[in-house]
Scaffold this motif. Structure first.
Motif, PDB file in Angstrom:
ATOM      1  N   VAL A 202      78.298 -13.763 124.927  1.00 23.61           N
ATOM      2  CA  VAL A 202      79.392 -14.192 125.798  1.00 23.61           C
ATOM      3  C   VAL A 202      80.649 -13.375 125.514  1.00 23.61           C
ATOM      4  CG1 VAL A 202      80.967 -16.099 126.290  1.00 23.61           C
ATOM      5  CG2 VAL A 202      78.510 -16.514 126.191  1.00 23.61           C
ATOM      6  N   LEU A 203      80.964 -13.188 124.244  1.00 18.67           N
ATOM      7  CA  LEU A 203      82.133 -12.385 123.887  1.00 18.67           C
ATOM      8  C   LEU A 203      81.982 -10.946 124.369  1.00 18.67           C
ATOM      9  CD1 LEU A 203      82.942 -13.613 120.265  1.00 18.67           C
ATOM     10  CD2 LEU A 203      84.140 -14.150 122.383  1.00 18.67           C
ATOM     11  N   PHE A 204      80.797 -10.400 124.247  1.00 14.56           N
ATOM     12  CA  PHE A 204      80.544  -9.045 124.736  1.00 14.56           C
ATOM     13  C   PHE A 204      80.861  -8.947 126.224  1.00 14.56           C
ATOM     14  CE2 PHE A 204      77.505  -6.474 127.145  1.00 14.56           C
ATOM     15  CZ  PHE A 204      77.775  -5.205 126.667  1.00 14.56           C
ATOM     16  N   ALA A 205      80.372  -9.898 126.997  1.00 11.21           N
ATOM     17  CA  ALA A 205      80.598  -9.872 128.444  1.00 11.21           C
ATOM     18  C   ALA A 205      82.085  -9.965 128.776  1.00 11.21           C
ATOM     19  CB  ALA A 205      79.832 -11.013 129.111  1.00 11.21           C
ATOM     20  N   VAL A 206      82.799 -10.823 128.064  1.00 14.57           N
ATOM     21  CA  VAL A 206      84.232 -10.991 128.331  1.00 14.57           C
ATOM     22  C   VAL A 206      84.997  -9.723 127.961  1.00 14.57           C
ATOM     23  CG1 VAL A 206      86.301 -12.283 127.689  1.00 14.57           C
ATOM     24  CG2 VAL A 206      84.149 -13.498 128.096  1.00 14.57           C
ATOM     25  N   MET A 207      84.676  -9.122 126.819  1.00 15.97           N
ATOM     26  CA  MET A 207      85.402  -7.925 126.384  1.00 15.97           C
ATOM     27  C   MET A 207      85.191  -6.751 127.329  1.00 15.97           C
ATOM     28  SD  MET A 207      85.232  -7.880 122.206  1.00 15.97           S
ATOM     29  CE  MET A 207      83.464  -8.088 122.052  1.00 15.97           C
ATOM     30  N   VAL A 208      83.966  -6.516 127.720  1.00 17.09           N
ATOM     31  CA  VAL A 208      83.686  -5.403 128.630  1.00 17.09           C
ATOM     32  C   VAL A 208      84.361  -5.636 129.981  1.00 17.09           C
ATOM     33  CG1 VAL A 208      81.853  -4.194 129.886  1.00 17.09           C
ATOM     34  CG2 VAL A 208      81.538  -4.780 127.475  1.00 17.09           C
ATOM     35  N   GLY A 230      81.815  -6.176 118.271  1.00 19.01           N
ATOM     36  CA  GLY A 230      82.757  -5.478 119.135  1.00 19.01           C
ATOM     37  C   GLY A 230      82.485  -3.986 119.208  1.00 19.01           C
ATOM     38  N   GLU A 231      81.770  -3.457 118.196  1.00 19.77           N
ATOM     39  CA  GLU A 231      81.398  -2.046 118.229  1.00 19.77           C
ATOM     40  C   GLU A 231      80.496  -1.744 119.425  1.00 19.77           C
ATOM     41  OE1 GLU A 231      80.354  -0.216 114.309  1.00 19.77           O
ATOM     42  OE2 GLU A 231      80.526  -2.284 113.605  1.00 19.77           O
ATOM     43  N   ILE A 232      79.647  -2.701 119.776  1.00 16.76           N
ATOM     44  CA  ILE A 232      78.736  -2.487 120.902  1.00 16.76           C
ATOM     45  C   ILE A 232      79.525  -2.449 122.208  1.00 16.76           C
ATOM     46  CG2 ILE A 232      76.710  -3.374 122.112  1.00 16.76           C
ATOM     47  CD1 ILE A 232      75.916  -4.786 119.505  1.00 16.76           C
ATOM     48  N   ALA A 233      80.486  -3.356 122.350  1.00 17.47           N
ATOM     49  CA  ALA A 233      81.332  -3.349 123.543  1.00 17.47           C
ATOM     50  C   ALA A 233      82.127  -2.053 123.624  1.00 17.47           C
ATOM     51  CB  ALA A 233      82.271  -4.552 123.524  1.00 17.47           C
ATOM     52  N   ALA A 234      82.645  -1.592 122.478  1.00 16.16           N
ATOM     53  CA  ALA A 234      83.409  -0.347 122.460  1.00 16.16           C
ATOM     54  C   ALA A 234      82.539   0.830 122.886  1.00 16.16           C
ATOM     55  CB  ALA A 234      83.984  -0.111 121.064  1.00 16.16           C
ATOM     56  N   ALA A 235      81.313   0.877 122.378  1.00 19.24           N
ATOM     57  CA  ALA A 235      80.406   1.968 122.743  1.00 19.24           C
ATOM     58  C   ALA A 235      80.066   1.930 124.222  1.00 19.24           C
ATOM     59  CB  ALA A 235      79.132   1.884 121.903  1.00 19.24           C
ATOM     60  N   CYS A 236      79.944   0.736 124.769  1.00 19.37           N
ATOM     61  CA  CYS A 236      79.643   0.592 126.196  1.00 19.37           C
ATOM     62  C   CYS A 236      80.817   1.068 127.045  1.00 19.37           C
ATOM     63  CB  CYS A 236      79.310  -0.866 126.500  1.00 19.37           C
ATOM     64  SG  CYS A 236      78.935  -1.195 128.233  1.00 19.37           S
ATOM     65  N   VAL A 237      82.025   0.644 126.693  1.00 17.69           N
ATOM     66  CA  VAL A 237      83.214   1.032 127.456  1.00 17.69           C
ATOM     67  C   VAL A 237      83.449   2.539 127.357  1.00 17.69           C
ATOM     68  CG1 VAL A 237      85.725   0.784 127.551  1.00 17.69           C
ATOM     69  CG2 VAL A 237      84.276  -1.237 127.300  1.00 17.69           C
ATOM     70  N   ALA A 238      83.111   3.127 126.206  1.00 13.83           N
ATOM     71  CA  ALA A 238      83.289   4.568 126.026  1.00 13.83           C
ATOM     72  C   ALA A 238      82.226   5.382 126.744  1.00 13.83           C
ATOM     73  CB  ALA A 238      83.281   4.908 124.538  1.00 13.83           C
ATOM     74  N   ASP A 245      71.646  -1.099 128.155  1.00 12.25           N
ATOM     75  CA  ASP A 245      71.300  -0.887 126.748  1.00 12.25           C
ATOM     76  C   ASP A 245      72.206  -1.700 125.830  1.00 12.25           C
ATOM     77  OD1 ASP A 245      69.255   0.815 127.400  1.00 12.25           O
ATOM     78  OD2 ASP A 245      70.414   2.654 127.078  1.00 12.25           O
ATOM     79  N   ALA A 246      73.497  -1.727 126.146  1.00 17.67           N
ATOM     80  CA  ALA A 246      74.433  -2.478 125.315  1.00 17.67           C
ATOM     81  C   ALA A 246      74.138  -3.967 125.373  1.00 17.67           C
ATOM     82  CB  ALA A 246      75.863  -2.201 125.773  1.00 17.67           C
ATOM     83  N   ALA A 247      73.808  -4.482 126.552  1.00 16.64           N
ATOM     84  CA  ALA A 247      73.495  -5.903 126.693  1.00 16.64           C
ATOM     85  C   ALA A 247      72.250  -6.265 125.886  1.00 16.64           C
ATOM     86  CB  ALA A 247      73.290  -6.240 128.166  1.00 16.64           C
ATOM     87  N   ARG A 248      71.233  -5.435 125.959  1.00 18.09           N
ATOM     88  CA  ARG A 248      70.010  -5.692 125.190  1.00 18.09           C
ATOM     89  C   ARG A 248      70.295  -5.640 123.694  1.00 18.09           C
ATOM     90  NH1 ARG A 248      65.829  -2.296 123.198  1.00 18.09           N
ATOM     91  NH2 ARG A 248      63.823  -3.373 123.010  1.00 18.09           N
ATOM     92  N   VAL A 250      73.191  -6.167 122.054  1.00 21.15           N
ATOM     93  CA  VAL A 250      73.994  -7.279 121.555  1.00 21.15           C
ATOM     94  C   VAL A 250      73.180  -8.570 121.541  1.00 21.15           C
ATOM     95  CG1 VAL A 250      75.018  -8.061 123.751  1.00 21.15           C
ATOM     96  CG2 VAL A 250      76.323  -8.261 121.633  1.00 21.15           C
ATOM     97  N   ALA A 251      72.275  -8.733 122.509  1.00 24.42           N
ATOM     98  CA  ALA A 251      71.450  -9.939 122.538  1.00 24.42           C
ATOM     99  C   ALA A 251      70.463  -9.956 121.374  1.00 24.42           C
ATOM    100  CB  ALA A 251      70.711 -10.030 123.868  1.00 24.42           C
ATOM    101  N   VAL A 252      69.817  -8.827 121.129  1.00 27.13           N
ATOM    102  CA  VAL A 252      68.847  -8.752 120.026  1.00 27.13           C
ATOM    103  C   VAL A 252      69.565  -8.886 118.686  1.00 27.13           C
ATOM    104  CG1 VAL A 252      67.199  -7.251 118.856  1.00 27.13           C
ATOM    105  CG2 VAL A 252      67.198  -7.396 121.357  1.00 27.13           C
ATOM    106  N   ARG A 253      70.702  -8.211 118.554  1.00 27.54           N
ATOM    107  CA  ARG A 253      71.460  -8.272 117.299  1.00 27.54           C
ATOM    108  C   ARG A 253      71.897  -9.696 116.979  1.00 27.54           C
ATOM    109  NH1 ARG A 253      76.645  -8.546 115.579  1.00 27.54           N
ATOM    110  NH2 ARG A 253      77.277  -7.275 113.774  1.00 27.54           N
ATOM    111  N   SER A 254      72.264 -10.454 118.002  1.00 29.40           N
ATOM    112  CA  SER A 254      72.761 -11.814 117.769  1.00 29.40           C
ATOM    113  C   SER A 254      71.673 -12.752 117.261  1.00 29.40           C
ATOM    114  CB  SER A 254      73.354 -12.378 119.063  1.00 29.40           C
ATOM    115  OG  SER A 254      72.340 -12.608 120.036  1.00 29.40           O
ATOM    116  N   ARG A 255      70.412 -12.358 117.415  1.00 31.73           N
ATOM    117  CA  ARG A 255      69.307 -13.206 116.953  1.00 31.73           C
ATOM    118  C   ARG A 255      68.790 -12.793 115.581  1.00 31.73           C
ATOM    119  NH1 ARG A 255      67.671 -12.506 122.485  1.00 31.73           N
ATOM    120  NH2 ARG A 255      66.096 -10.968 121.868  1.00 31.73           N
ATOM    121  N   VAL A 256      69.288 -11.687 115.056  1.00 34.93           N
ATOM    122  CA  VAL A 256      68.801 -11.192 113.764  1.00 34.93           C
ATOM    123  C   VAL A 256      69.428 -11.992 112.620  1.00 34.93           C
ATOM    124  CG1 VAL A 256      68.768  -9.216 112.213  1.00 34.93           C
ATOM    125  CG2 VAL A 256      68.417  -8.887 114.662  1.00 34.93           C
TER     126      VAL A 256
END
Length: 256
Positions: A202-208, A230-238, A245-248, A250-256
């Motif tokens: 959710v935070l990823f979606a809001v930040m992007v 937030g690094e994933i959001a930054a990489a996506c925006v850049a 790819d960024a959505a996948r 962040v979703a996988v990372r959040s479950r690790v």
């Protein structure tokens, strides 16, 4: 507030502003500011050029112009200098009380004497940097008002939600709206869940989406930086990661 596990707690006491007594018509006439046409308003004069020598030349020309046109008021000239001239890198500013004082300072500037004026060299304007935080700044009701009022943000959030949906067991926008509605009956503003696999996507979606909104208003970052997810959001925006790819990730990372 407390940002993550650290931060500073602060309290502010706010009261209603003082309301001045309404003035009468007579007092309004007495208190009215001076007419700009009379030249009695004290205003700053600004002079700029692309080099120090050019600044001195510009000051000399302005002094000559002032002597040639005695009908011009100090206030009119200050207004024109501030609003009709481009601001170059080398700059001088001073606040004369009248035409005579202005001529004294301009003559001194033309001779290279900068004691009676503030003289400096403008630095190149720094471009903004987008900073994407990690988990911890979420709150119930976030993004909902902006989604309903800013079409650019809404479109971006819809795109993020669509990219995240195949990897989540919930939907982003209904979750945000449910949290906003539930917050009306809760004494705090935290999300109702601390599930990392919910909060981080959710935070990823809001930040992007916020980055898209800033860009729509003409704010382009010179760089991006992120902490934790937030690094994933930054990489996506850049542009280093596609939205899918960024959505996948962040979703996988959040479950690790």
């Amino acid at each position: 507030s407390s940002f993550g596990i650290s931060g500073t707690n602060a309290h502010a006491i706010i009261e209603a502003p003082h309301r001045p007594e309404p003035s009468t018509a007579e007092s309004r006439d007495e208190d009215a500011g001076p007419d700009r046409r009379t030249g009695s308003v004290v205003a700053p004069w600004t002079v700029s050029a692309h080099s120090e020598d050019a600044l001195r030349t510009q000051a000399g020309r302005l002094a000559a112009h002032l002597r040639t046109h005695p009908e011009l008021t100090a206030t009119d000239l200050a207004f024109s200098l501030a609003t009709t001239r481009a601001a170059a890198r080398h700059r001088a500013a001073f606040v004369p009380q009248d035409r005579s004082a202005a001529l004294t300072v301009l003559d001194a500037l033309a001779e290279g004497d900068f004691q009676d004026a503030a003289v400096d060299t403008a630095r190149p304007q720094a471009a903004p940097v987008f900073v994407f935080p990690g988990q911890g700044w979420q709150w119930a009701g976030m993004a909902v008002g902006l989604y309903d009022s800013a079409p650019v943000f809404a479109r971006a959030l819809d795109e993020c939600a669509a990219a995240l949906e195949p990897h989540l067991d919930f939907r982003v926008l209904p979750f945000l709206r449910a949290e906003a509605a539930a917050a009306q009956d809760r004494p705090d503003t935290d999300l109702s869940t601390d599930r990392v696999d919910v909060v981080q996507p959710v935070l990823f979606a809001v930040m992007v989406s916020l980055a898209s909104l800033w860009r729509a208003h003409g704010v382009e970052p010179a760089a991006v930086v992120g902490h934790s997810q937030g690094e994933i959001a930054a990489a996506c925006v850049a542009g280093a990661l596609s939205l899918d790819d960024a959505a996948r990730l962040v979703a996988v990372r959040s479950r690790v």
